[in-house]
Design an enzyme around this catalytic site. Structure first.
Site, PDB file in Angstrom:
ATOM      1  N   GLU A 119      -0.272   2.770  -5.636  1.00 50.16           N
ATOM      2  CA  GLU A 119       1.070   3.355  -5.803  1.00 50.16           C
ATOM      3  C   GLU A 119       1.388   3.611  -7.277  1.00 50.16           C
ATOM      4  OE1 GLU A 119       2.540   4.460  -3.283  1.00 50.16           O
ATOM      5  OE2 GLU A 119       2.158   3.171  -1.548  1.00 50.16           O
ATOM      6  N   HIS A 142       7.264  -2.891  -5.472  1.00 56.25           N
ATOM      7  CA  HIS A 142       7.219  -2.325  -4.121  1.00 56.25           C
ATOM      8  C   HIS A 142       6.801  -3.450  -3.188  1.00 56.25           C
ATOM      9  CE1 HIS A 142       6.084  -0.275  -0.549  1.00 56.25           C
ATOM     10  NE2 HIS A 142       4.798  -0.480  -0.735  1.00 56.25           N
ATOM     11  N   HIS A 144       7.169  -5.098   1.246  1.00 52.07           N
ATOM     12  CA  HIS A 144       7.327  -4.757   2.663  1.00 52.07           C
ATOM     13  C   HIS A 144       8.256  -5.779   3.350  1.00 52.07           C
ATOM     14  CE1 HIS A 144       2.956  -2.844   2.554  1.00 52.07           C
ATOM     15  NE2 HIS A 144       3.842  -2.161   1.823  1.00 52.07           N
ATOM     16  N   HIS A 214       8.137   1.905   5.757  1.00 51.38           N
ATOM     17  CA  HIS A 214       7.070   1.427   4.876  1.00 51.38           C
ATOM     18  C   HIS A 214       7.521   0.220   4.038  1.00 51.38           C
ATOM     19  CE1 HIS A 214       3.873   2.475   1.563  1.00 51.38           C
ATOM     20  NE2 HIS A 214       4.016   1.193   1.741  1.00 51.38           N
TER      21      HIS A 214
HETATM   22  P1  13P Z   1      -2.211  -1.496  -3.235  1.00 56.89           P
HETATM   23  O1  13P Z   1      -3.084  -2.620  -2.738  1.00 56.89           O
HETATM   24  O2  13P Z   1      -3.012  -0.308  -3.680  1.00 56.89           O
HETATM   25  O3  13P Z   1      -1.267  -1.998  -4.320  1.00 56.89           O
HETATM   26  O4  13P Z   1      -1.332  -0.956  -2.029  1.00 56.89           O
HETATM   27  C1  13P Z   1      -0.451  -1.775  -1.306  1.00 56.89           C
HETATM   28  C2  13P Z   1       0.695  -1.019  -0.712  1.00 56.89           C
HETATM   29  O5  13P Z   1       1.668  -1.633  -0.306  1.00 56.89           O
HETATM   30  C3  13P Z   1       0.644   0.467  -0.626  1.00 56.89           C
HETATM   31  O6  13P Z   1       1.880   1.002  -0.294  1.00 56.89           O
HETATM   32 ZN    ZN Z   2       3.271  -0.442   0.675  1.00 54.54          ZN
END
Ligand code: 13P
Ligand code: ZN
Length: 269
Positions: A119, A142, A144, A214
């Protein structure tokens, strides 16, 4: 090879904070496998010795030209690396990159040749815009978060500020500590430049933006503060769900109570 962190207290503090947050993300169930990523703009900690460190990778393209990043340095979670591993060994599961003078490419300089997160286009585009605006924000996250993502599977919560107002009304602290609310970004392919562009656009008005189905993308002065903003929002989502599980639609704080909060804490309208 000597770690870049040796004898650099401020840089070590920032990286250790990323490791601490990575541990929380795992504990919360927000970081399955390699899920989520962190970047820190560490340019302020870079001394002449770091500037003269050789590249330990070939030149890699960012996928965008970001003029404000000229000469900047970032700590980045490695792609495919686990937050739970980064929590213990941040320099083995992340890397430090130097943006090159063309502002479109970078090299890895420390400590290990770990490829930065997939990302990176979103993270670096956001940092580019933050610098352009003169923002004091240095960290982007970022992750989840389960309940916030679940909400994006319902169309009504994708309308502008519907989720923000609901989440703010669950408990007074959420508006106090996430005063700009939650922006919404309709589904885009992970890692894409389109996702990066939509993210910068939403972060003009919000510190936290939701990538539909996401995860969230949050920015703040440091990574702990970015985490806190997501944490208060997700806490509100949990309260909402707990009420629904008890069989009723929660009333939420009234508009008067919300306005009173806004005045008392001097929050943006
Ligand atoms: P990476 O392992 O490349 O950081 O990706 C994780 C992710 O959450 C992609 O949206
Ligand atoms: Zn992600």
């Amino acid at each position: 090879m000597k770690s870049i962190l040796v004898n650099r207290q401020a840089l070590t503090y920032a990286v250790n904070q990323a490791a601490e947050v990575a541990g929380y993300l795992w504990q919360k169930g927000w970081a399955e496998r390699n899920g989520g990523n962190i970047t820190l703009n560490i340019t302020e900690f870079v001394d002449d010795e770091i500037k003269s460190l050789p590249a330990i990778s070939d030149v890699k393209q960012i996928g965008a030209t970001l003029p404000y990043l000229k000469g900047c340095y970032f700590y980045c979670k490695g792609t495919n690396k686990r937050m739970r591993d980064l929590a213990r060994w941040p320099m083995e599961h992340g890397s430090v990159i130097r943006i090159l003078d063309d502002c479109a490419s970078y090299v890895i300089i420390a400590d290990h040749p770990v490829m930065p997160t997939s990302e990176l286009p979103a993270h670096l585009s956001v940092h580019n815009r933050l610098i352009e605006k003169g923002s004091p924000y240095k960290a982007s996250l970022h992750t989840h978060p389960i309940e916030l993502i679940a909400m994006t599977h319902c169309k009504k919560f994708l309308e502008k500020d519907v989720a923000t107002n609901l989440l703010w009304s669950m408990i007074p602290e959420t508006k106090a500590f996430c005063p700009r609310g939650l922006g919404i970004i309709p589904y885009e392919l992970p890692s894409s430049v389109q996702l990066a562009e939509a993210t910068i656009e939403q972060l003009e008005d919000y510190d936290v933006a939701m990538w539909e189905k996401h995860g969230v993308f949050a920015v703040d002065v440091d990574i702990m503060s970015a985490f806190d903003q997501v944490d208060v929002l997700n806490k509100s989502a949990l309260i909402y769900i707990a009420a629904k599980n008890m069989g009723f639609e929660p009333d939420g704080m009234s508009q008067e109570q919300m306005q009173e909060m806004t005045r008392a804490f001097n929050l943006p309208k």
